[in-house]
Design a protein around this motif. Structure first.
Motif, PDB file in Angstrom:
ATOM      1  N   ALA A 237       0.853  -1.179   0.000  1.00 31.91           N
ATOM      2  CA  ALA A 237       0.000   0.000   0.000  1.00 31.91           C
ATOM      3  C   ALA A 237       0.890   1.231   0.000  1.00 31.91           C
ATOM      4  O   ALA A 237       1.831   1.328   0.769  1.00 31.91           O
ATOM      5  N   GLY A 238       0.590   2.189  -0.857  1.00 32.32           N
ATOM      6  CA  GLY A 238       1.390   3.400  -0.921  1.00 32.32           C
ATOM      7  C   GLY A 238       1.312   4.168   0.391  1.00 32.32           C
ATOM      8  O   GLY A 238       0.242   4.388   0.930  1.00 32.32           O
ATOM      9  N   GLY A 239       2.452   4.588   0.930  1.00 31.04           N
ATOM     10  CA  GLY A 239       2.472   5.352   2.162  1.00 31.04           C
ATOM     11  C   GLY A 239       2.415   4.503   3.421  1.00 31.04           C
ATOM     12  O   GLY A 239       2.577   5.002   4.512  1.00 31.04           O
ATOM     13  N   SER A 240       2.178   3.232   3.317  1.00 23.37           N
ATOM     14  CA  SER A 240       2.100   2.353   4.483  1.00 23.37           C
ATOM     15  C   SER A 240       3.474   1.768   4.767  1.00 23.37           C
ATOM     16  O   SER A 240       4.171   1.317   3.861  1.00 23.37           O
ATOM     17  N   PRO A 241       3.902   1.775   6.035  1.00 24.97           N
ATOM     18  CA  PRO A 241       5.223   1.221   6.337  1.00 24.97           C
ATOM     19  C   PRO A 241       5.285  -0.275   6.049  1.00 24.97           C
ATOM     20  O   PRO A 241       4.300  -0.977   6.128  1.00 24.97           O
ATOM     21  N   SER A 242       6.452  -0.727   5.735  1.00 28.85           N
ATOM     22  CA  SER A 242       6.658  -2.127   5.380  1.00 28.85           C
ATOM     23  C   SER A 242       6.650  -3.017   6.620  1.00 28.85           C
ATOM     24  O   SER A 242       7.212  -2.679   7.651  1.00 28.85           O
ATOM     25  N   LEU A 243       6.006  -4.154   6.493  1.00 31.29           N
ATOM     26  CA  LEU A 243       5.977  -5.122   7.600  1.00 31.29           C
ATOM     27  C   LEU A 243       7.365  -5.684   7.879  1.00 31.29           C
ATOM     28  O   LEU A 243       7.635  -6.146   8.986  1.00 31.29           O
ATOM     29  N   SER A 244       8.233  -5.627   6.886  1.00 35.51           N
ATOM     30  CA  SER A 244       9.573  -6.183   7.073  1.00 35.51           C
ATOM     31  C   SER A 244      10.450  -5.318   7.969  1.00 35.51           C
ATOM     32  O   SER A 244      11.563  -5.707   8.294  1.00 35.51           O
ATOM     33  N   ARG A 245       9.945  -4.170   8.402  1.00 35.30           N
ATOM     34  CA  ARG A 245      10.717  -3.273   9.261  1.00 35.30           C
ATOM     35  C   ARG A 245      10.180  -3.279  10.686  1.00 35.30           C
ATOM     36  O   ARG A 245      10.274  -2.301  11.405  1.00 35.30           O
ATOM     37  N   ILE A 246       9.600  -4.404  11.108  1.00 35.13           N
ATOM     38  CA  ILE A 246       9.070  -4.552  12.465  1.00 35.13           C
ATOM     39  C   ILE A 246       9.976  -5.511  13.229  1.00 35.13           C
ATOM     40  O   ILE A 246      10.118  -6.676  12.855  1.00 35.13           O
ATOM     41  N   ALA A 247      10.604  -5.029  14.305  1.00 41.92           N
ATOM     42  CA  ALA A 247      11.449  -5.867  15.164  1.00 41.92           C
ATOM     43  C   ALA A 247      10.553  -6.530  16.211  1.00 41.92           C
ATOM     44  O   ALA A 247       9.742  -5.866  16.853  1.00 41.92           O
ATOM     45  N   VAL A 248      10.706  -7.830  16.372  1.00 45.49           N
ATOM     46  CA  VAL A 248       9.835  -8.620  17.248  1.00 45.49           C
ATOM     47  C   VAL A 248      10.547  -8.978  18.544  1.00 45.49           C
ATOM     48  O   VAL A 248      11.695  -9.414  18.527  1.00 45.49           O
ATOM     49  N   THR A 249       9.838  -8.802  19.674  1.00 45.80           N
ATOM     50  CA  THR A 249      10.334  -9.202  20.987  1.00 45.80           C
ATOM     51  C   THR A 249       9.294 -10.108  21.631  1.00 45.80           C
ATOM     52  O   THR A 249       8.112  -9.762  21.656  1.00 45.80           O
ATOM     53  N   THR A 250       9.747 -11.249  22.147  1.00 41.63           N
ATOM     54  CA  THR A 250       8.842 -12.187  22.822  1.00 41.63           C
ATOM     55  C   THR A 250       9.461 -12.597  24.153  1.00 41.63           C
ATOM     56  O   THR A 250      10.615 -12.299  24.434  1.00 41.63           O
ATOM     57  N   GLN A 251       8.674 -13.322  24.926  1.00 39.49           N
ATOM     58  CA  GLN A 251       9.182 -13.790  26.215  1.00 39.49           C
ATOM     59  C   GLN A 251      10.233 -14.870  26.004  1.00 39.49           C
ATOM     60  O   GLN A 251      10.312 -15.487  24.945  1.00 39.49           O
ATOM     61  N   ASP A 252      11.036 -15.083  27.034  1.00 38.26           N
ATOM     62  CA  ASP A 252      12.186 -15.974  26.937  1.00 38.26           C
ATOM     63  C   ASP A 252      11.826 -17.386  27.392  1.00 38.26           C
ATOM     64  O   ASP A 252      12.212 -17.814  28.473  1.00 38.26           O
ATOM     65  N   ASP A 253      11.069 -18.097  26.561  1.00 38.06           N
ATOM     66  CA  ASP A 253      10.777 -19.511  26.778  1.00 38.06           C
ATOM     67  C   ASP A 253      10.579 -20.163  25.409  1.00 38.06           C
ATOM     68  O   ASP A 253      10.689 -19.504  24.379  1.00 38.06           O
ATOM     69  N   ARG A 254      10.317 -21.462  25.402  1.00 34.50           N
ATOM     70  CA  ARG A 254      10.218 -22.185  24.137  1.00 34.50           C
ATOM     71  C   ARG A 254       9.111 -21.646  23.248  1.00 34.50           C
ATOM     72  O   ARG A 254       9.299 -21.404  22.066  1.00 34.50           O
ATOM     73  N   LEU A 255       7.930 -21.438  23.811  1.00 30.31           N
ATOM     74  CA  LEU A 255       6.804 -20.942  23.022  1.00 30.31           C
ATOM     75  C   LEU A 255       7.066 -19.520  22.520  1.00 30.31           C
ATOM     76  O   LEU A 255       6.756 -19.192  21.377  1.00 30.31           O
ATOM     77  N   GLY A 256       7.659 -18.687  23.352  1.00 29.65           N
ATOM     78  CA  GLY A 256       8.003 -17.330  22.928  1.00 29.65           C
ATOM     79  C   GLY A 256       9.013 -17.338  21.789  1.00 29.65           C
ATOM     80  O   GLY A 256       8.889 -16.567  20.828  1.00 29.65           O
ATOM     81  N   TYR A 257      10.006 -18.217  21.879  1.00 31.34           N
ATOM     82  CA  TYR A 257      11.000 -18.331  20.814  1.00 31.34           C
ATOM     83  C   TYR A 257      10.348 -18.760  19.508  1.00 31.34           C
ATOM     84  O   TYR A 257      10.624 -18.204  18.451  1.00 31.34           O
TER      85      TYR A 257
END
Length: 160
Positions: free
Chosen positions: A28-48
């Protein structure tokens, strides 16, 4: 294809182009790219597993500076289903709830959302098989949760 069907297809494409139609999976024109989203999750197996699935689903570009930070909090609940004669479960129901917060790196209002996924898997008698079945259920839940969060993000970021 006949000439008539090709001309009808071309006319439909021209009409859609003129009305401002933007496909959900298109850029979409003017919409930021999804590829520029840094992901943080909790530190366990499911979060990883969820972080791994989200990075794949969003197509995270490690070479570009992130525009957003996505933080997730995941809770899981496992419930036995069905009973054998010895009162052990034959199946398990795994419900995973994920709350996410998308914050612009440059500052601004954060977007939030919550998704839930329910997966079932068979219970096994052998210990290794039981662990493998549980981990497979968690992997499937993380994959589905990542898909739902990605759709939420696409909806939220497509609004001008």
């Amino acid at each position: 294809m006949s000439v008539r069907s090709l001309s009808a297809l071309a006319a439909a494409a021209l009409l859609l182009a003129g009305c401002g139609f933007t496909p959900l999976y298109g850029d979409a024109g003017g919409s930021p790219s999804l590829s520029r989203i840094a992901v943080t999750t909790q530190d366990d197996r499911l979060g990883y597993r969820l972080r791994e699935q989200l990075e794949d689903a969003l197509g995270w570009n490690r070479n570009a500076a992130p525009l957003y930070r996505l933080e997730t909090v995941v809770q899981q609940n496992r419930r036995p289903l069905g009973r054998r004669i010895d009162d052990t479960a034959t199946r398990y129901e795994l419900t995973v709830r994920g709350a996410w917060t998308l914050t612009p790196v440059a500052g601004g209002a954060a977007l939030t959302g919550t998704e839930a996924v329910t997966i079932t898997y068979a219970a096994a008698d052998q210990p290794y098989a039981a662990i493998a079945a549980q981990q497979d259920g968690e992997d499937r839940a993380a994959s589905e949760l990542a898909r739902l969060i990605r759709v939420d993000l696409m909806r939220a970021l497509s609004v001008p």
